[in-house]
Design a protein around this motif. Structure first.
Motif, mmCIF file in Angstrom:
data_model
loop_
_atom_site.group_PDB
_atom_site.id
_atom_site.type_symbol
_atom_site.label_atom_id
_atom_site.label_comp_id
_atom_site.label_asym_id
_atom_site.label_seq_id
_atom_site.Cartn_x
_atom_site.Cartn_y
_atom_site.Cartn_z
ATOM 1 N N SER A 259 0.821 -1.211 0.000
ATOM 2 C CA SER A 259 0.000 0.000 0.000
ATOM 3 C C SER A 259 0.856 1.262 0.000
ATOM 4 C CB SER A 259 -0.935 -0.004 1.217
ATOM 5 O OG SER A 259 -1.702 1.173 1.277
ATOM 6 N N MET A 260 2.017 1.219 0.668
ATOM 7 C CA MET A 260 2.911 2.384 0.688
ATOM 8 C C MET A 260 3.376 2.755 -0.713
ATOM 9 S SD MET A 260 5.239 1.616 4.084
ATOM 10 C CE MET A 260 6.337 3.039 3.893
ATOM 11 N N VAL A 261 3.611 1.745 -1.541
ATOM 12 C CA VAL A 261 4.048 2.007 -2.916
ATOM 13 C C VAL A 261 2.991 2.832 -3.644
ATOM 14 C CG1 VAL A 261 4.667 0.951 -5.114
ATOM 15 C CG2 VAL A 261 5.432 -0.091 -2.978
ATOM 16 N N ARG A 262 1.721 2.445 -3.493
ATOM 17 C CA ARG A 262 0.631 3.174 -4.160
ATOM 18 C C ARG A 262 0.367 4.528 -3.520
ATOM 19 N NH1 ARG A 262 -2.051 -2.031 -3.866
ATOM 20 N NH2 ARG A 262 -3.272 -1.216 -2.135
ATOM 21 N N GLU A 263 0.410 4.578 -2.196
ATOM 22 C CA GLU A 263 0.009 5.782 -1.472
ATOM 23 C C GLU A 263 0.892 6.977 -1.781
ATOM 24 O OE1 GLU A 263 -2.187 8.174 1.168
ATOM 25 O OE2 GLU A 263 -2.633 6.204 0.295
ATOM 26 N N ASP A 272 5.181 -0.561 -11.175
ATOM 27 C CA ASP A 272 5.782 -1.856 -11.489
ATOM 28 C C ASP A 272 6.520 -2.356 -10.251
ATOM 29 O OD1 ASP A 272 7.034 -4.075 -12.453
ATOM 30 O OD2 ASP A 272 8.148 -3.065 -14.044
ATOM 31 N N PRO A 273 5.956 -3.358 -9.544
ATOM 32 C CA PRO A 273 6.601 -3.861 -8.328
ATOM 33 C C PRO A 273 8.044 -4.293 -8.531
ATOM 34 C CG PRO A 273 4.384 -4.737 -8.523
ATOM 35 C CD PRO A 273 4.680 -4.040 -9.820
ATOM 36 N N LEU A 278 9.627 -3.758 -2.192
ATOM 37 C CA LEU A 278 10.454 -4.769 -1.541
ATOM 38 C C LEU A 278 10.599 -6.013 -2.410
ATOM 39 C CD1 LEU A 278 9.408 -4.731 2.251
ATOM 40 C CD2 LEU A 278 11.580 -3.981 1.252
ATOM 41 N N ALA A 279 9.618 -6.237 -3.298
ATOM 42 C CA ALA A 279 9.660 -7.393 -4.182
ATOM 43 C C ALA A 279 10.406 -7.102 -5.479
ATOM 44 C CB ALA A 279 8.240 -7.856 -4.511
#
Length: 308
Positions: A259-263, A272-273, A278-279
């Protein structure tokens, strides 16, 4: 630390390991079968999953715990389930042990996003996205959602941290204490992380962790991610003598970290993860550095924590 309260004979351990892996993997594939048959494919990291997807994912996440419970009861027939699978109160300070995973994984995610922003791979929305009111509201909602999902993450970590890792360590010649050699420890970490990653194969085929990416890229990418993040979960489990902190760490990684990535990203940017979480490769650098610190300071050795 005694990771296994009662050590089954070698032949029983091998049968138990095989039975556990067969049951855990079979449970995952069975749970994902409706989505695979329907041709479900996740193509966008911002895409929310529907009710059927959530039901299938929830069922799959319970498979490792059910497999572990069955093996302990039917194959090993050893001591009590709670002691055998580390389902106990964290020690020495339970509250501190439960808060530590949130701080550690939150910090690692923040450093990952900062690294991605500096390298140009993460589309940071700017410091306006760090408004205290907005961040506070997001954090409260995220923590509530994470806590509601904890039973599902118990379903996974009872299997990986409670069952698989200790037995792979024992099978490799480690005793869980000072006699456990470096080779046995490294082998146990690598095998558990790889088994953990490959268990996700059905979701990877549907673009679950890496939307839009082909399986031949997403499978090795998740394997690297799991091999690097697993020692962090194991460290939290070892120092507390309980799977509970590992459960909290896994829950944070799979929910609030994502969620932090999106927020904090530009709302109009593609996500793009593989390049910003982290992934992905920024996370591999950050996790690799933290795991190296844990290894060089001896924190990944069960013997450091005494007898549990």
């Amino acid at each position: 630390m005694t990771l296994l309260t009662q050590t089954p004979p070698s032949a029983v351990r091998r049968r138990g390991l095989l039975a556990y892996l067969v049951l855990a993997y079979a449970g995952m594939w069975a749970a994902m079968a409706p989505l695979l048959a329907d041709g479900y494919r996740r193509a966008d990291a911002r895409e929310e999953v529907g009710a059927l997807e959530q039901l299938c994912i929830g069922a799959a996440m319970l498979a490792p715990a059910l497999a572990a419970l069955l093996v302990v009861r039917v194959v090993e027939r050893g001591g009590g389930v709670r002691e055998t699978l580390a389902l106990c109160r964290p020690r020495p300070r339970a509250v501190r042990a439960c808060l530590l995973p949130l701080g550690v994984l939150g910090g690692l995610t923040a450093v990952t996003l900062a690294l991605g922003a500096l390298m140009g791979s993460y589309p940071f929305a700017g410091f306006g996205s760090l408004d205290p009111g907005r961040v506070g509201s997001w954090a409260v909602q995220g923590l509530i959602g994470m806590m509601l999902s904890l039973p599902l993450f118990f379903g996974e970590e009872i299997g990986w941290q409670g069952f698989l890792f200790p037995r792979l360590l024992q099978l490799g010649g480690g005793s869980g204490g000072a006699a456990g050699g470096t080779a046995a420890l490294v082998r146990a970490y690598l095998l558990t992380g790889t088994a953990f990653a490959l268990w996700h194969l059905p979701t990877l085929l549907m673009g679950g962790q890496y939307p839009g990416r082909p399986w031949y890229l997403s499978v090795p990418a998740l394997t690297v991610s799991c091999v690097l993040v697993l020692p962090v979960f194991t460290w939290l489990r070892l120092r507390s003598g309980s799977v509970v902190p590992a459960v909290l760490a896994h829950a944070f990684t799979s929910s609030m970290s994502v969620s932090m990535v999106r927020e904090f990203a530009d709302p109009n940017a593609d996500l793009d993860p593989l390049t910003m979480s982290l992934a992905g490769w920024p996370g591999w650098i950050v996790l690799g550095g933290f795991v190296a610190f844990l290894a060089f300071t001896g924190r990944l050795r069960p013997g450091r924590y005494g007898r549990g």
